[in-house]
Design a protein around this motif. Sequence first.
Motif, PDB file in Angstrom:
ATOM      1  N   VAL A 251     148.612  30.426 -40.355  1.00 21.87           N
ATOM      2  CA  VAL A 251     149.820  30.701 -39.585  1.00 21.87           C
ATOM      3  C   VAL A 251     149.470  31.239 -38.196  1.00 21.87           C
ATOM      4  CG1 VAL A 251     151.964  32.012 -39.493  1.00 21.87           C
ATOM      5  CG2 VAL A 251     151.173  31.082 -41.668  1.00 21.87           C
ATOM      6  N   GLU A 252     148.457  32.076 -38.143  1.00 23.83           N
ATOM      7  CA  GLU A 252     148.007  32.565 -36.829  1.00 23.83           C
ATOM      8  C   GLU A 252     147.516  31.404 -35.971  1.00 23.83           C
ATOM      9  OE1 GLU A 252     145.055  35.657 -37.703  1.00 23.83           O
ATOM     10  OE2 GLU A 252     146.401  36.173 -39.369  1.00 23.83           O
ATOM     11  N   ARG A 253     146.801  30.502 -36.604  1.00 26.07           N
ATOM     12  CA  ARG A 253     146.293  29.360 -35.846  1.00 26.07           C
ATOM     13  C   ARG A 253     147.446  28.512 -35.327  1.00 26.07           C
ATOM     14  NH1 ARG A 253     141.776  26.561 -38.861  1.00 26.07           N
ATOM     15  NH2 ARG A 253     142.256  25.074 -37.211  1.00 26.07           N
ATOM     16  N   LEU A 254     148.480  28.405 -36.139  1.00 28.77           N
ATOM     17  CA  LEU A 254     149.659  27.654 -35.721  1.00 28.77           C
ATOM     18  C   LEU A 254     150.321  28.335 -34.524  1.00 28.77           C
ATOM     19  CD1 LEU A 254     151.412  25.256 -36.344  1.00 28.77           C
ATOM     20  CD2 LEU A 254     152.469  26.533 -38.211  1.00 28.77           C
ATOM     21  N   THR A 255     150.406  29.644 -34.575  1.00 31.55           N
ATOM     22  CA  THR A 255     150.999  30.401 -33.468  1.00 31.55           C
ATOM     23  C   THR A 255     150.247  30.139 -32.164  1.00 31.55           C
ATOM     24  OG1 THR A 255     151.526  32.120 -35.081  1.00 31.55           O
ATOM     25  CG2 THR A 255     151.759  32.692 -32.760  1.00 31.55           C
TER      26      THR A 255
END
Lengths: 144, 144
Positions: free
Chosen positions: A111-115
């Motif tokens: 999810v952080e990578r998506l952000t």
Amino acid sequence: MKKEETEKILALLKSEGKRLTSKRALVYQVIQESESHLPAEEIYLRAKAIDPNISLSTVYRTLNILKELGLVRELHLDEEHHHYELVGGTAHYHMICSQCGKVEEFKSKLVERLTEELEKNYGFETKSIHIDFIGLCANCRSKT
Amino acid sequence: MKKEETEKILALLKSEGKRLTSKRALVYQVIQESESHLPAEEIYLRAKAIDPNISLSTVYRTLNILKELGLVRELHLDEEHHHYELVGGTAHYHMICSQCGKVEEFKSKLVERLTEELEKNYGFETKSIHIDFIGLCANCRSKT
DNA sequence: GTCTCTGCAAACTGTTTGCAGGTAC
DNA sequence: GTACCTGCAAACAGTTTGCAGAGAC
């Protein structure tokens, strides 16, 4: 409710010219003790079990204040009413079983990578994230 | 509406003992032409511009049928009412600007990886995914 | 011709609000 | 003592539903 928490909330309320009342503390306590997201109605029932005088309007009014203060988050799951949970604690997202209705939480580095990806590709600055996976939980799958 | 689509819908409706009426075709057409998610009220207004006789109840009834048939998806964005969009087309998720309210769509391979992760770690079988990033769009950011 | 669909108005659910009395500070 | 808070009932928005007439098949 622990003293330090009471004081945190008290300070926040005061900064808005609002007061810390027993009803407000109660609503906060109920949400905190549940360790999960609750619909307003359920918060009302649990609060009422402790203080039978509390009304549903007060629960709603308090939820809105806690929301404004950033203490509580309002979730829009796949149902007709809202759910509320404490902000803070680690970020997490939801897996909702469409068969039994159970809601499990998960977290993931992805999810952080998506952000970061959204920031890079669209210039979007993320403030909060809602993720719901709808499907079958392990339990319901094995029953089929 | 193209003939092949009409026939697809007609077949689906028939299989449930339902009929294809001009109102139903109209509601479907409005959603399709919008290429985006619309609230029921907006669907109603657009349909009404074409056929002034259509009523809001019919729009709601039709949306529920299209939902059951799996043609339309109901979204629970961060608002008080639902939004509807066509199923099919590529999967996509939403970035919602909390300042100007604009909703942008995005897609990402990371979501598939996340789906696999949930399957592996929790045994969860995903059927559909809702992802909303709330924050500031590039436009509103540059204005600050 | 039958059975489903439709518009209308009325009902329903979740949430908000106005008011008069109660309470924190 | 002065705001603010609360319970109650009434209002509200979005959505659903019962009914009698209209329309698809």
